[in-house]
Design an enzyme around this catalytic site. Sequence first.
Site, PDB file in Angstrom:
ATOM      1  N   ASN A  19      -5.451   2.408  -0.839  1.00 51.10           N
ATOM      2  CA  ASN A  19      -5.885   2.853  -2.169  1.00 51.10           C
ATOM      3  C   ASN A  19      -7.279   3.459  -2.022  1.00 51.10           C
ATOM      4  O   ASN A  19      -8.263   2.735  -1.849  1.00 51.10           O
ATOM      5  CB  ASN A  19      -5.906   1.639  -3.122  1.00 51.10           C
ATOM      6  N   LYS A  62      -8.991   4.917  -4.192  1.00 50.11           N
ATOM      7  CA  LYS A  62      -9.751   4.841  -5.445  1.00 50.11           C
ATOM      8  C   LYS A  62     -10.410   6.200  -5.734  1.00 50.11           C
ATOM      9  O   LYS A  62      -9.842   7.238  -5.398  1.00 50.11           O
ATOM     10  CB  LYS A  62     -10.752   3.675  -5.400  1.00 50.11           C
ATOM     11  N   HIS A  93      -3.878  -2.306 -11.730  1.00 49.67           N
ATOM     12  CA  HIS A  93      -4.988  -2.669 -10.844  1.00 49.67           C
ATOM     13  C   HIS A  93      -6.085  -3.333 -11.677  1.00 49.67           C
ATOM     14  O   HIS A  93      -6.329  -2.941 -12.826  1.00 49.67           O
ATOM     15  CB  HIS A  93      -5.518  -1.419 -10.133  1.00 49.67           C
ATOM     16  N   GLU A 103      -9.161  -3.035 -11.620  1.00 47.69           N
ATOM     17  CA  GLU A 103     -10.201  -2.107 -12.096  1.00 47.69           C
ATOM     18  C   GLU A 103      -9.745  -1.394 -13.370  1.00 47.69           C
ATOM     19  O   GLU A 103     -10.549  -1.094 -14.250  1.00 47.69           O
ATOM     20  CB  GLU A 103     -10.556  -1.112 -10.981  1.00 47.69           C
ATOM     21  N   GLU A 126      -3.740  -9.233  -5.713  1.00 50.75           N
ATOM     22  CA  GLU A 126      -5.120  -8.870  -5.416  1.00 50.75           C
ATOM     23  C   GLU A 126      -6.057  -9.774  -6.205  1.00 50.75           C
ATOM     24  O   GLU A 126      -6.384  -9.473  -7.374  1.00 50.75           O
ATOM     25  CB  GLU A 126      -5.396  -7.416  -5.805  1.00 50.75           C
ATOM     26  N   GLY A 176     -13.343  -5.655  -2.854  1.00 48.08           N
ATOM     27  CA  GLY A 176     -14.620  -4.978  -2.590  1.00 48.08           C
ATOM     28  C   GLY A 176     -15.781  -5.921  -2.349  1.00 48.08           C
ATOM     29  O   GLY A 176     -16.934  -5.502  -2.376  1.00 48.08           O
ATOM     30  N   SER A 200     -10.373  -7.005   0.283  1.00 50.87           N
ATOM     31  CA  SER A 200     -11.175  -7.089   1.515  1.00 50.87           C
ATOM     32  C   SER A 200     -10.341  -7.237   2.786  1.00 50.87           C
ATOM     33  O   SER A 200     -10.743  -7.929   3.720  1.00 50.87           O
ATOM     34  CB  SER A 200     -12.219  -8.201   1.401  1.00 50.87           C
TER      35      SER A 200
HETATM   36  P1  13P Z   1     -10.902  -3.566  -0.969  1.00 49.75           P
HETATM   37  O1  13P Z   1      -9.964  -3.543   0.224  1.00 49.75           O
HETATM   38  O2  13P Z   1     -12.002  -2.567  -0.868  1.00 49.75           O
HETATM   39  O3  13P Z   1     -11.391  -4.960  -1.230  1.00 49.75           O
HETATM   40  O4  13P Z   1     -10.044  -3.126  -2.243  1.00 49.75           O
HETATM   41  C1  13P Z   1      -8.820  -3.719  -2.460  1.00 49.75           C
HETATM   42  C2  13P Z   1      -8.126  -2.995  -3.553  1.00 49.75           C
HETATM   43  O5  13P Z   1      -8.557  -3.022  -4.689  1.00 49.75           O
HETATM   44  C3  13P Z   1      -6.930  -2.230  -3.210  1.00 49.75           C
HETATM   45  O6  13P Z   1      -6.247  -1.827  -4.338  1.00 49.75           O
END
Ligand code: 13P
Length: 258
Positions: free
Chosen positions: A9, A11, A95, A97, A167, A173, A213
């Site tokens: 992803n 983003k 997600h 976010e 997740e 992150g 992560s």
């Molecule tokens: P990270 O791998 O940067 O922690 O992000 C995970 C994520 O949100 C994948 O959709």
Amino acid sequence: MRTKIVAGNWKMNKNLDEAMELAVELQEHQSDFPSDVQVIIAPPAIYLANLEMIDEPCYQLSAQNCSHHDYGAFTGEISPAQLRHMGIKYCILGHSERRQYFHETDELIASKVDACLRNEISPIFCCGEMLEERKANTHFVTVLHQLEKALFHLDKKDMSKVIVAYEPVWAIGTGVTASSNEAQEMHAFIRETLRNHFGVEVAEQVKILYGGSVNAGNSAELFSNPDVDGGLVGGASLKARDFISIIKSAAMPSQIED
Ligand code: 13P
């Protein structure tokens, strides 16, 4: 036996040149990819068409979000019908976010799940608890509610097209990954929940990815768990070398050469 998926992803990262560079680098190393691992990348939507132009790509493409409408006066939205017309097969939905920054509710996510499925796009449905919920030991309840509200209305046939991504929000992150045991425990819970509602056949078929992560150092251990069918990778999918290592770590033990 479920095969593994490694999905990246991206983003809202990379300009077009950088996106193309990363895709080309993945292409150049595709002979290193284990044959039993499916690779998906979810770039920013404006690059989907460019990345689709690459000849015989080593990856399948996913959108990061879409509208719950197919067409109409919805300025700025991305239509699942348009994605389908472009040949996009996957779309990340729910997600954290999007739940957090764009106030997406379970109800909206459920209607996006429906919109994707009616357009033959497989949702990569994200669920996961916040840190406070983990600390209060309510993480199973949170995930159960997310699954119930967004997926339980589906029939078995549609559910078998969904990919679930667990997740935990506190791991996204942050550099703090769920331990291998924590991941397996939640994945087994999700599979049991699916088994109770949709039956054993669907539950055994649905792939459950771990996200939060994931990096080249922890992916092999996470992916070795029986209910972890691969990963949804954020930051580490932005660097070819790291993402390739993660892809390689998802190989079945019999595929690993050294
Ligand atoms: P990270 O791998 O940067 O922690 O992000 C995970 C994520 O949100 C994948 O959709």
